[in-house]
Design a protein around this motif. Structure first.
Motif, mmCIF file in Angstrom:
data_model
loop_
_atom_site.group_PDB
_atom_site.id
_atom_site.type_symbol
_atom_site.label_atom_id
_atom_site.label_comp_id
_atom_site.label_asym_id
_atom_site.label_seq_id
_atom_site.Cartn_x
_atom_site.Cartn_y
_atom_site.Cartn_z
ATOM 1 N N CYS A 26 -21.877 -30.032 -23.141
ATOM 2 C CA CYS A 26 -20.519 -29.515 -23.002
ATOM 3 C C CYS A 26 -20.460 -28.558 -21.818
ATOM 4 N N ARG A 28 -17.059 -28.331 -20.043
ATOM 5 C CA ARG A 28 -15.667 -28.266 -19.616
ATOM 6 C C ARG A 28 -14.725 -28.207 -20.814
ATOM 7 N N ILE A 29 -13.491 -27.803 -20.548
ATOM 8 C CA ILE A 29 -12.438 -27.703 -21.551
ATOM 9 C C ILE A 29 -11.382 -28.759 -21.251
ATOM 10 N N ALA A 30 -10.816 -29.346 -22.296
ATOM 11 C CA ALA A 30 -9.796 -30.381 -22.123
ATOM 12 C C ALA A 30 -8.539 -29.804 -21.470
ATOM 13 N N LEU A 31 -7.869 -30.621 -20.681
ATOM 14 C CA LEU A 31 -6.643 -30.192 -20.017
ATOM 15 C C LEU A 31 -5.443 -30.205 -20.969
ATOM 16 N N ASP A 32 -5.467 -31.124 -21.948
ATOM 17 C CA ASP A 32 -4.319 -31.278 -22.833
ATOM 18 C C ASP A 32 -4.353 -30.368 -24.053
ATOM 19 N N ALA A 33 -5.487 -29.681 -24.287
ATOM 20 C CA ALA A 33 -5.607 -28.756 -25.423
ATOM 21 C C ALA A 33 -6.805 -27.835 -25.155
ATOM 22 N N VAL A 35 -9.677 -27.096 -26.114
ATOM 23 C CA VAL A 35 -10.851 -27.485 -26.904
ATOM 24 C C VAL A 35 -11.982 -27.919 -25.971
ATOM 25 N N ALA A 36 -13.215 -27.712 -26.463
ATOM 26 C CA ALA A 36 -14.386 -28.115 -25.684
ATOM 27 C C ALA A 36 -14.524 -29.632 -25.677
ATOM 28 N N ILE A 37 -14.981 -30.170 -24.566
ATOM 29 C CA ILE A 37 -15.277 -31.599 -24.457
ATOM 30 C C ILE A 37 -16.789 -31.780 -24.502
ATOM 31 N N ASP A 39 -19.750 -34.405 -24.088
ATOM 32 C CA ASP A 39 -20.150 -35.710 -23.566
ATOM 33 C C ASP A 39 -21.321 -36.206 -24.408
#
Length: 330
Positions: A26, A28-33, A35-37, A39
């Protein structure tokens, strides 16, 4: 080490589940919310709950059987396959409308950041209780010990649990319980209940703040619930035991504490394994402490082998000798 002059035959009854892990990186953070992304780089499924008890018993070399109820779904098929892989003799009933328990954990940098559960927590049907009990009556003489792994998912109803314990007692088979909830009367008459400190406080109503409180709680467990032995687990500090109406604390000796996940499953399995081999409670707890000491150094739901326990026993003996020599030099 414990005496091992026969093959341990252990029956596990309780809530089976699948522990699923999605492991990744992990950054990065999501653009739409917000929350952690993660992979995801690795996915793995292991037996959890009563299944983790079974995994540990199999790893120790026991002959393991299991009785439980699952859903009629794909997770049930996967669970049965996983039980077959550890050579477990299974008597599993499928119940329509029931979900086979599966817990999915999102992991990154050796940390759990999210979990979602897919499960049913309602009691199993009266018909399935009857079928399981009939199978127990048919097979009772095939087991040295019965382990009740209760995770509150509905397999070990109060009526069914009491029937198991009562019938086992009539046939001189020990029942060892990993409890759930606040009503310990459902475990009345078991050979041994294994509460942790918090559970013991809830079950007895005694605030455990010192050794005197611990002793009082142990006596209350034995007298109130009519167990043959009384213990309270103290996490990495070990296990408190009532012996001849006195308090005895048997320490766990981990080289380090990495993860406490599944330690209770290992404790239940290793105590049951040792008791099935006709060891007394003290020897069984000493063996279990070595087993949990190994698992405390592993990540996630883990198992322990006899070779690892023997290695820890050697390390412990060395520590005792070194400490003794150091004291003599001083």
């Amino acid at each position: 080490m414990i005496k091992m002059d026969k093959k341990a035959k252990v029956l596990v009854i309780g809530d089976l589940m699948i522990d699923s892990y999605l492991i990744g990186h992990c950054d990065r953070i999501a653009l739409d919310a917000p929350v952690a992304i993660v992979d995801v780089k690795e996915e793995k499924d292991v037996l959890g709950g009563a299944g983790n008890v079974i995994r540990n018993l199999a790893s120790l070399g026991a002959k393991v059987s299991v009785m439980s109820v699952v859903g009629s779904d794909d997770n049930a098929k996967l669970l049965k396959h996983m039980l077959d892989e550890v050579e477990t003799k299974s008597f599993l009933l499928e119940q329509k409308g029931r979900k086979t328990s599966k817990k999915t954990r999102i992991m990154t940098a050796n940390q759990q950041i999210f979990r979602f559960d897919h499960e049913s927590r309602n009691n199993i049907s009266f018909d399935n209780v009857k079928k399981l009990y009939e199978k127990l009556q048919e097979k009772i003489n095939a087991y040295d010990v019965i382990l009740l792994a209760d995770y509150g998912k509905g397999v070990l109803t109060k009526d069914f649990t009491q029937k198991i314990i009562s019938y086992a007692n009539k046939n001189n088979v020990k029942t060892v319980v990993d409890p759930f909830g606040t009503d310990y009367s459902k475990y009345q008459g078991a050979y041994l209940i294994i509460p942790n400190k918090t559970e013991a406080i809830t079950a007895t109503g005694i605030e455990i703040e010192n050794s005197d409180d611990l002793l009082e709680a142990l006596k209350e467990i034995k007298n109130k619930f009519e167990t043959k032995e009384a213990i309270i687990t103290l996490s990495e500090q070990g296990v408190a035991l009532l012996k001849d109406d006195k308090l005895s604390v048997l320490p766990t000796v981990p080289l380090e504490v990495y993860d406490v996940t599944g330690v209770g499953d290992t404790l239940l399995a290793s105590i049951g394994f040792a008791l099935a081999l006709d060891n007394d409670i003290v020897a069984s707890l000493e063996f279990a402490n070595l087993a949990t000491g190994v698992v405390l150094r592993k990540a996630g739901t883990a198992t322990v082998s006899l070779a690892e326990i023997e290695s820890d026993q050697v390390d412990l003996d060395k520590k005792i000798i070194e400490t003794h020599l150091s004291c003599q030099l001083k």
